[in-house]
Design a protein around this motif. Structure first.
Motif, short mmCIF file in Angstrom:
data_model
loop_
_atom_site.label_atom_id
_atom_site.label_comp_id
_atom_site.label_asym_id
_atom_site.label_seq_id
_atom_site.Cartn_x
_atom_site.Cartn_y
_atom_site.Cartn_z
N THR A 92 28.17 -1.59 80.02
CA THR A 92 27.40 -2.00 78.75
C THR A 92 27.23 -0.62 78.06
OG1 THR A 92 25.59 -1.85 79.89
CG2 THR A 92 26.53 -3.90 79.86
N PHE A 93 26.88 -0.75 76.73
CA PHE A 93 26.44 0.16 75.75
C PHE A 93 25.96 -0.30 74.54
CE2 PHE A 93 30.39 -1.25 74.21
CZ PHE A 93 30.33 -0.98 72.84
N GLN A 94 25.10 0.29 73.94
CA GLN A 94 24.32 -0.15 72.79
C GLN A 94 25.26 -0.22 71.51
OE1 GLN A 94 21.34 -1.29 72.83
NE2 GLN A 94 21.75 -2.09 70.52
N ARG A 95 25.62 -1.44 71.10
CA ARG A 95 26.34 -1.43 69.63
C ARG A 95 25.61 -0.90 68.47
NH1 ARG A 95 26.62 -5.98 72.22
NH2 ARG A 95 28.49 -6.24 73.46
N ASN A 96 25.54 0.20 67.98
CA ASN A 96 25.03 0.62 66.84
C ASN A 96 25.86 0.51 65.58
OD1 ASN A 96 26.94 2.66 67.00
ND2 ASN A 96 25.59 4.21 67.76
N GLY A 97 25.33 0.86 64.51
CA GLY A 97 25.78 0.89 63.24
C GLY A 97 27.14 1.47 63.08
N GLN A 98 27.33 2.45 63.82
CA GLN A 98 28.68 3.03 63.85
C GLN A 98 29.75 2.49 64.51
OE1 GLN A 98 29.29 6.06 62.39
NE2 GLN A 98 31.46 6.68 63.44
N PHE A 99 29.22 1.76 65.44
CA PHE A 99 30.18 0.62 66.24
C PHE A 99 30.68 -0.50 65.29
CE2 PHE A 99 30.69 -3.48 68.36
CZ PHE A 99 31.74 -2.81 69.31
N LEU A 143 30.41 -0.68 61.84
CA LEU A 143 31.10 0.06 61.00
C LEU A 143 32.58 -0.05 61.13
CD1 LEU A 143 31.36 0.72 57.83
CD2 LEU A 143 30.72 3.17 58.53
N LEU A 144 32.86 0.52 62.15
CA LEU A 144 34.50 0.85 62.46
C LEU A 144 35.04 -0.36 63.03
CD1 LEU A 144 33.64 3.96 64.66
CD2 LEU A 144 34.76 4.23 62.43
N THR A 186 38.79 7.85 56.52
CA THR A 186 38.58 6.53 56.61
C THR A 186 38.63 5.70 55.65
OG1 THR A 186 38.06 6.60 58.91
CG2 THR A 186 37.80 4.41 58.32
N TRP A 187 37.40 6.16 54.87
CA TRP A 187 37.03 5.54 53.35
C TRP A 187 38.14 5.72 52.45
CZ3 TRP A 187 34.07 1.77 53.25
CH2 TRP A 187 33.12 1.38 54.24
N ILE A 188 38.90 6.83 52.64
CA ILE A 188 40.20 7.01 51.73
C ILE A 188 41.08 6.09 52.00
CG2 ILE A 188 42.10 8.50 51.14
CD1 ILE A 188 39.96 11.01 51.38
N GLY A 189 41.35 5.90 53.07
CA GLY A 189 42.29 4.77 53.80
C GLY A 189 42.03 3.44 53.35
N LEU A 190 40.80 3.02 53.39
CA LEU A 190 40.36 1.67 52.89
C LEU A 190 40.47 1.44 51.35
CD1 LEU A 190 37.16 0.74 54.87
CD2 LEU A 190 39.40 -0.65 54.73
N THR A 191 40.31 2.61 50.75
CA THR A 191 40.41 2.71 49.22
C THR A 191 42.15 2.49 48.63
OG1 THR A 191 38.73 3.90 48.87
CG2 THR A 191 40.20 3.73 47.11
N VAL A 192 42.90 3.18 49.60
CA VAL A 192 44.33 3.11 49.32
C VAL A 192 44.69 1.79 49.75
CG1 VAL A 192 46.52 3.84 49.94
CG2 VAL A 192 44.66 5.55 49.37
N PHE A 193 44.48 1.28 50.88
CA PHE A 193 44.53 0.12 51.49
C PHE A 193 44.13 -1.04 50.23
CE2 PHE A 193 42.53 -3.72 53.06
CZ PHE A 193 43.45 -4.40 53.62
N SER A 194 43.16 -0.92 49.81
CA SER A 194 42.59 -1.91 48.75
C SER A 194 43.55 -2.07 47.44
CB SER A 194 41.29 -1.87 48.11
OG SER A 194 40.25 -1.82 49.31
N ILE A 195 43.78 -0.78 46.80
CA ILE A 195 44.81 -0.53 46.00
C ILE A 195 46.27 -1.23 46.13
CG2 ILE A 195 46.16 1.00 44.56
CD1 ILE A 195 43.56 2.92 44.88
N GLY A 196 46.64 -0.93 47.33
CA GLY A 196 47.98 -1.59 48.00
C GLY A 196 47.95 -3.23 47.97
N ILE A 197 46.93 -3.67 48.34
CA ILE A 197 46.90 -5.21 48.30
C ILE A 197 46.65 -5.75 46.98
CG2 ILE A 197 46.07 -5.41 50.72
CD1 ILE A 197 43.34 -6.27 49.77
N PHE A 230 29.07 -0.44 50.43
CA PHE A 230 27.68 -0.18 49.88
C PHE A 230 26.73 -0.71 50.77
CE2 PHE A 230 30.25 -0.80 45.89
CZ PHE A 230 30.14 0.32 45.26
N PHE A 231 26.77 -1.55 51.75
CA PHE A 231 25.80 -1.90 52.47
C PHE A 231 25.94 -1.48 54.10
CE2 PHE A 231 26.08 -4.92 49.23
CZ PHE A 231 24.68 -4.68 48.67
N ARG A 232 27.03 -0.98 54.63
CA ARG A 232 27.34 -0.57 55.94
C ARG A 232 27.43 0.89 56.24
NH1 ARG A 232 25.87 -4.65 59.68
NH2 ARG A 232 26.65 -3.24 61.14
N ARG A 233 27.92 1.26 55.11
CA ARG A 233 28.43 2.69 55.24
C ARG A 233 27.12 3.71 55.66
NH1 ARG A 233 28.43 6.73 50.70
NH2 ARG A 233 27.75 4.95 49.52
N ILE A 234 27.54 4.49 56.60
CA ILE A 234 26.16 5.46 57.07
C ILE A 234 26.28 6.71 55.93
CG2 ILE A 234 25.72 7.03 58.84
CD1 ILE A 234 27.69 5.08 60.78
#
Length: 192
Positions: free
Chosen positions: A4-11, A13-14, A77-88, A179-183
């Motif tokens: 077991t482990f603690q699921r934190n904000g980083q977990f 988000l990823l 990773t955010w660059i990847g999500l941005t490019v992904f969004s532009i692609g879709i 806007f709300f989950r980014r660390i």
């Protein structure tokens, strides 16, 4: 090895970033027949969309370490999500096959960048607990795939000619994550 482990904000988000890109792959794969029908192409030409995703993965793999070195893993990773969004967006609003192939290449590059950094980020963050963290995060990511398949399927069933709009349903979620989950208090990355 701890079970077991603690699921934190980083977990979360990823895991949710991977669920986001899996939404597209879940809706995109099964919709290939709809896309082929819309474009009036052969099976071979329609299959080039999968090839575009594969080529995108190779390009992203070759670029990933340079991007991480330059911008840091989180920003990459955010660059990847941005490019992904532009692609879709491009995929939905650019109907000719030449443009959907390019859009698939763009979105596929973003998908691969997110997934490449997801594994390394979780492993680095959770250390000895990374096997459990990766397994659980992948399970959450798989939910994105299923939801993407269901969303595009339901839109196609209800509004046959507008099935691509179902793919756009993921964009508000990308904005929510940013806007709300980014660390926000991460250390500033300084290239070596």
């Amino acid at each position: 090895m701890p079970k077991t482990f603690q699921r934190n904000g980083q977990f979360w988000l990823l895991a949710l970033q991977v669920a986001t890109v899996n939404f597209f792959t879940g809706g995109f794969g099964p919709s290939q027949a709809l896309l082929r029908e819309d474009q009036g192409t052969s099976l071979g030409v329609a299959g080039l969309h999968g090839t575009a995703m594969g080529v995108a993965a190779i390009i992203a793999g070759g670029m990933n370490s340079k991007l991480v070195h330059r911008y840091g893993r989180s920003n990459t990773t955010w660059i990847g999500l941005t490019v992904f969004s532009i692609g879709i967006v491009f995929f939905v609003f650019a109907p000719p096959v030449q443009l959907t192939l390019l859009a698939t290449l763009i979105a596929g590059w973003g998908i691969s960048v997110v997934i490449n950094n997801f594994v390394t980020s979780l492993t680095g963050h959770f250390g000895k607990q990374s096997a459990v963290a990766l397994t659980q995060a992948n399970a959450i990511g798989s939910l994105g795939y299923v939801i993407g398949t269901l969303t595009v399927g339901l839109v196609a069933d209800s509004f046959r000619d507008q099935w691509r709009i179902g793919i756009l349903a993921v964009l508000p979620f990308v904005l929510y994550l940013f806007f709300f989950r980014r660390i926000k208090d991460e250390q500033v990355h300084v290239p070596h």
